[in-house]
Design a protein around this motif. Structure first.
Motif, short mmCIF file in Angstrom:
data_model
loop_
_atom_site.label_atom_id
_atom_site.label_comp_id
_atom_site.label_asym_id
_atom_site.label_seq_id
_atom_site.Cartn_x
_atom_site.Cartn_y
_atom_site.Cartn_z
N ASP A 261 3.36 65.17 5.98
CA ASP A 261 2.09 64.22 5.17
C ASP A 261 2.82 63.07 4.31
OD1 ASP A 261 0.60 66.20 5.88
OD2 ASP A 261 0.74 67.51 4.49
N ASP A 262 4.00 63.16 3.81
CA ASP A 262 4.73 62.08 3.10
C ASP A 262 5.29 60.91 3.94
OD1 ASP A 262 4.21 63.67 0.81
OD2 ASP A 262 6.03 64.37 0.81
N GLN A 263 5.14 60.98 5.34
CA GLN A 263 5.71 59.80 5.90
C GLN A 263 4.55 58.50 5.85
OE1 GLN A 263 6.19 61.01 10.01
NE2 GLN A 263 7.95 62.20 9.54
N PRO A 264 5.02 57.24 5.78
CA PRO A 264 4.36 56.15 5.66
C PRO A 264 3.18 56.17 6.86
CG PRO A 264 6.43 55.51 6.20
CD PRO A 264 6.46 57.06 5.91
N VAL A 265 1.99 55.54 6.73
CA VAL A 265 1.03 55.35 7.88
C VAL A 265 0.99 53.80 8.07
CG1 VAL A 265 -1.14 55.40 8.35
CG2 VAL A 265 -0.08 57.31 6.80
N SER A 266 1.16 53.44 9.45
CA SER A 266 1.19 51.82 9.91
C SER A 266 -0.02 51.38 9.73
CB SER A 266 1.61 51.97 11.12
OG SER A 266 0.93 52.61 12.18
N GLU A 267 -0.22 50.02 10.11
CA GLU A 267 -1.83 49.59 9.79
C GLU A 267 -2.65 49.75 11.08
OE1 GLU A 267 -0.55 45.26 9.79
OE2 GLU A 267 0.34 45.42 7.92
N GLU A 270 -4.01 53.23 10.43
CA GLU A 270 -4.89 52.94 9.08
C GLU A 270 -6.24 52.63 9.79
OE1 GLU A 270 -3.35 50.60 5.93
OE2 GLU A 270 -2.15 52.25 5.28
N GLU A 271 -6.26 51.39 10.62
CA GLU A 271 -7.68 50.79 10.99
C GLU A 271 -8.34 51.93 12.05
OE1 GLU A 271 -6.47 47.41 13.34
OE2 GLU A 271 -5.99 46.30 11.63
N LEU A 272 -7.61 52.73 12.70
CA LEU A 272 -8.10 53.85 13.56
C LEU A 272 -8.70 54.70 12.63
CD1 LEU A 272 -5.34 54.41 16.42
CD2 LEU A 272 -7.60 53.48 16.66
N GLU A 276 -12.78 55.76 12.75
CA GLU A 276 -13.11 57.09 12.70
C GLU A 276 -14.13 57.54 11.65
OE1 GLU A 276 -9.79 59.51 13.14
OE2 GLU A 276 -9.35 59.11 15.22
N GLU A 277 -13.96 56.92 10.49
CA GLU A 277 -14.52 57.46 9.25
C GLU A 277 -15.84 56.70 9.42
OE1 GLU A 277 -12.31 56.32 5.82
OE2 GLU A 277 -10.98 58.16 6.10
#
Length: 282
Positions: A261-267, A270-272, A276-277
Motif C-alpha cells: 500500500d505504501d508504494q508510489p502510484v505512477s501517473e 492514477e489516470e486509470l 474507473e471512478e
C-alpha cells in the motif's frame, strides 16, 4: 497339728509348678489336712519360710525354693525328701503324723516293733519260765493252738496289708492322674497361646503387606500425576509455540500488505483509477 505347704501360685518355672502339684495332689489323695501358704502374693509367708528352713537344708545361694513342707513350725523337708519318703512308704513319718491304722506304714511300724520286742525277749529270757516244766501233751496242744492263732493273725494282717496297700496305691494313682491332667491342661494352654501368637503374627504380617501395597499404589499414583503434569506442560508449550508462530506469520503478512500500500502510484495508474471512478459514477 497342721501341715503347711509353702508354694508359689504364680511361679514362672514349669518344674516348680509340677513339684507343687505332686505334693498337693498326693496329700489330697491321702486325705491329709494341710494349708497352702502362698509366698508369691504374701511377703510375710515368704520371709517366714526363708527364716525357718534350716541352714543345712538351704541351697548354695541361701534362698530355698518352693515347695517347702512344715508341721506347724517344725520343718519336714523339701520336694526331694518328700519324694524319697513317698517311695519308701514313709510319708506320715516324714510329715510327723501317726500313720492311720491298717496302712502300709502302720504295719511296717508294728512289724518293726514286734521284731524289736522279739530280740529283747531272746536276749533276756524269763528264768522262772525256763524252770517251769510243761507236760508234752500241753506243749503239743499249746503249739497247735498257737499255730491256729498265728494263722488267724497272719490272715487278718494279710487282708489289712492288701487293703492298706490298695488304698495307698489308689492314692498314688489318683495323685499321678491329677498331675497328668494338670500337665495336659498346661500343655493345652501353651498350645493355645502358641496358636494365638501365630495368629497375631499372621495378622501383623497381613497388615504390613497391606500397608506396603498401599504405599506402592500411592507412589504409582504420584508418578502418574507427575507424568501427566509433564505431558500437560509440554502440550502447553507446543500450543504456545504454534500460537506465537501464527502471530508472527500474521504480522509478516500485515507488514507485506502495508508495504504494498505504501508504494508510489505512477501517473498512468492514477489516470486509470480516475477513469474507473468516473465510469462508476455514470
Amino acid at each position: 497339728m497342721v501341715i503347711k505347704v509353702f508354694l508359689a501360685s504364680s511361679s514362672g518355672s514349669t518344674a516348680i509348678k509340677k513339684k507343687q502339684q505332686d505334693v498337693v495332689g498326693f496329700l489330697e489323695a491321702l486325705k491329709v489336712e494341710y494349708s497352702q501358704m502362698d509366698i508369691a502374693c504374701n511377703e510375710e509367708n515368704r520371709m517366714w519360710m526363708r527364716e525357718n528352713v534350716p541352714e543345712e537344708k538351704k541351697p548354695s545361694n541361701g534362698i530355698p525354693l518352693p515347695p517347702q513342707i512344715f508341721n506347724e513350725a517344725g520343718y519336714c523337708g523339701d520336694y526331694e525328701t518328700f519324694f524319697d519318703a513317698k517311695e519308701d512308704n514313709q510319708v506320715y513319718a516324714f510329715l510327723g503324723l501317726p500313720p492311720p491304722p491298717g496302712s502300709k506304714e502302720a504295719l511296717q511300724a508294728e512289724k518293726a516293733l514286734i521284731v524289736e520286742n522279739g530280740n529283747d525277749a531272746e536276749e533276756h529270757p524269763d528264768d522262772d519260765t525256763l524252770k517251769k516244766e510243761i507236760p508234752a501233751e500241753e506243749c503239743n496242744g499249746g503249739v497247735h493252738g498257737e499255730e491256729e492263732v498265728t494263722e488267724e493273725i497272719l490272715s487278718e494282717e494279710g487282708g489289712e496289708v492288701e487293703e492298706s496297700g490298695g488304698a495307698e496305691e489308689k492314692a498314688a494313682e489318683e495323685a499321678e492322674g491329677k498331675a497328668a491332667e494338670d500337665e495336659t491342661a498346661e500343655d493345652g494352654a501353651a498350645e493355645d497361646e502358641t496358636a494365638e501368637d501365630g495368629a497375631a503374627e499372621d495378622e501383623a504380617a497381613e497388615d504390613e503387606a497391606a500397608e506396603d501395597e498401599a504405599a506402592e499404589d500411592e507412589a504409582a499414583e504420584d508418578e502418574e500425576a507427575e507424568e501427566s503434569a509433564e505431558d500437560t506442560e509440554e502440550a502447553s508449550e507446543d500450543t504456545k509455540a504454534r500460537v506465537e508462530e501464527e502471530e508472527a506469520e500474521e504480522e509478516a503478512e500485515d507488514e507485506e500488505a502495508k508495504g504494498e500500500d505504501d508504494q508510489p502510484v505512477s501517473e498512468e495508474e492514477e489516470e486509470l483509477l480516475q477513469l474507473e471512478e468516473e465510469g462508476e459514477e455514470e
